[in-house]
Design a protein around this motif. Structure first.
Motif, PDB file in Angstrom:
ATOM      1  N   ALA A 145      38.319  37.092  46.063  1.00 47.61           N
ATOM      2  CA  ALA A 145      37.045  37.147  45.349  1.00 47.61           C
ATOM      3  C   ALA A 145      36.277  38.410  45.720  1.00 47.61           C
ATOM      4  CB  ALA A 145      36.222  35.899  45.657  1.00 47.61           C
ATOM      5  N   GLY A 146      36.348  38.789  46.992  1.00 47.66           N
ATOM      6  CA  GLY A 146      35.677  40.008  47.432  1.00 47.66           C
ATOM      7  C   GLY A 146      36.261  41.253  46.795  1.00 47.66           C
ATOM      8  N   ALA A 147      37.530  41.164  46.396  1.00 46.89           N
ATOM      9  CA  ALA A 147      38.192  42.293  45.729  1.00 46.89           C
ATOM     10  C   ALA A 147      38.010  42.255  44.209  1.00 46.89           C
ATOM     11  CB  ALA A 147      39.677  42.293  46.066  1.00 46.89           C
ATOM     12  N   GLY A 148      37.225  41.285  43.733  1.00 41.95           N
ATOM     13  CA  GLY A 148      36.931  41.224  42.305  1.00 41.95           C
ATOM     14  C   GLY A 148      37.849  40.355  41.486  1.00 41.95           C
ATOM     15  N   VAL A 149      38.725  39.584  42.122  1.00 42.49           N
ATOM     16  CA  VAL A 149      39.629  38.706  41.385  1.00 42.49           C
ATOM     17  C   VAL A 149      38.863  37.469  40.915  1.00 42.49           C
ATOM     18  CG1 VAL A 149      41.739  37.332  41.488  1.00 42.49           C
ATOM     19  CG2 VAL A 149      41.590  39.503  42.744  1.00 42.49           C
ATOM     20  N   ARG A 150      39.013  37.122  39.658  1.00 41.28           N
ATOM     21  CA  ARG A 150      38.381  35.908  39.120  1.00 41.28           C
ATOM     22  C   ARG A 150      39.226  34.696  39.511  1.00 41.28           C
ATOM     23  NH1 ARG A 150      37.632  35.981  32.967  1.00 41.28           N
ATOM     24  NH2 ARG A 150      36.355  34.141  33.463  1.00 41.28           N
ATOM     25  N   LEU A 151      38.595  33.715  40.108  1.00 43.45           N
ATOM     26  CA  LEU A 151      39.280  32.509  40.560  1.00 43.45           C
ATOM     27  C   LEU A 151      38.866  31.313  39.703  1.00 43.45           C
ATOM     28  CD1 LEU A 151      38.793  32.875  44.428  1.00 43.45           C
ATOM     29  CD2 LEU A 151      40.683  33.736  43.027  1.00 43.45           C
ATOM     30  N   ALA A 152      39.774  30.361  39.594  1.00 46.41           N
ATOM     31  CA  ALA A 152      39.483  29.135  38.852  1.00 46.41           C
ATOM     32  C   ALA A 152      40.081  27.951  39.590  1.00 46.41           C
ATOM     33  CB  ALA A 152      40.047  29.201  37.430  1.00 46.41           C
ATOM     34  N   LEU A 153      39.364  26.841  39.601  1.00 47.31           N
ATOM     35  CA  LEU A 153      39.839  25.606  40.209  1.00 47.31           C
ATOM     36  C   LEU A 153      40.212  24.611  39.125  1.00 47.31           C
ATOM     37  CD1 LEU A 153      37.229  25.093  43.085  1.00 47.31           C
ATOM     38  CD2 LEU A 153      39.692  25.462  43.384  1.00 47.31           C
ATOM     39  N   PRO A 154      41.223  23.767  39.375  1.00 49.78           N
ATOM     40  CA  PRO A 154      41.597  22.751  38.380  1.00 49.78           C
ATOM     41  C   PRO A 154      40.562  21.637  38.327  1.00 49.78           C
ATOM     42  CG  PRO A 154      42.900  22.491  40.368  1.00 49.78           C
ATOM     43  CD  PRO A 154      42.087  23.741  40.555  1.00 49.78           C
ATOM     44  N   LEU A 155      40.438  21.038  37.153  1.00 46.61           N
ATOM     45  CA  LEU A 155      39.500  19.944  36.933  1.00 46.61           C
ATOM     46  C   LEU A 155      40.207  18.834  36.173  1.00 46.61           C
ATOM     47  CD1 LEU A 155      36.536  18.829  36.958  1.00 46.61           C
ATOM     48  CD2 LEU A 155      36.256  19.949  34.727  1.00 46.61           C
TER      49      LEU A 155
END
Length: 208
Positions: free
Chosen positions: A96-106
């Motif tokens: 995240a600090g490197a700018g990668v977009r993260l997503a969690l499952p729902l």
């Protein structure tokens, strides 16, 4: 899906519970496998788990850096660690600090594919209907380009053994599938007959 792993998956030195892992590897019934693997995770020493998690995290980070496309903004689907799964939260923070977009499952409903919500480490969290942590403000995104998939067990052919809910199986049913990166401990390699709906992962990363 590719026919061969995208990076080599070697085997680490056997842990102290090597004899137990050898016994688990010869169980072929999925229900019995799940029970044995869960018991092995509960018995793992916390300090040893932390050491293994750091090694797995380093491999996941190296894989991402060597395989992520330059000049694009891919979404990486991650997971919140449950039931002794490898804890990769330091890796998520670095990404995240490197700018990668993260997503969690729902989980949106029983017997359905997973949805995904954008996640920034450190934001407020709540529990979903399955008791899994998700962002309090849910920003739904499309299916991630790359998906980290926690494995309770895995085979030499990269088929995954999960907890039996089938959520990841249903998520991966339709093409085009995201690149799938299984995450597991090396001692959780087992053998079982793949079912009709099982989908081989692109690669499985362990500590070794």
């Amino acid at each position: 899906m590719t026919g061969e792993p995208r990076i080599p998956c070697g085997h680490a030195a056997q842990p102290a519970s090597a004899h137990a892992n050898d016994a688990i590897a010869h169980i072929v019934d999925k229900a019995s496998l799940r029970a044995a693997l869960k018991a092995a995770r509960r018995a793992r020493d916390p300090l040893e788990k932390a050491r293994l998690d750091a090694l797995i995290g380093a491999r996941v980070l190296a894989w991402w850096r060597s395989h992520s496309a330059r000049g694009t903004e891919p979404v990486l689907g991650v997971y919140w660690p449950l039931r002794g799964e490898p804890d990769l939260q330091p890796v998520y923070l670095a990404l995240a600090g490197a700018g990668v977009r993260l997503a969690l499952p729902l989980v949106v409903a029983p017997d359905c594919a997973l949805a995904f919500v954008e996640w920034v480490p450190g934001e407020a969290m709540v529990s979903d209907r399955m008791g899994v942590a998700v962002p309090a403000v849910q920003r739904v995104v499309g299916r991630p380009d790359v998906l980290l998939v926690p494995c309770l067990g895995f085979t030499a052919e990269r088929f995954r053994l999960g907890y039996g809910g089938g959520y990841y199986d249903r998520t991966l049913e339709k093409e085009p599938r995201p690149v799938t990166v299984g995450v597991a401990y090396a001692g959780e390699r087992v053998a079982f007959a793949a079912g009709q709906h099982d989908v081989a992962l692109d690669v499985v990363l362990t500590e070794g």
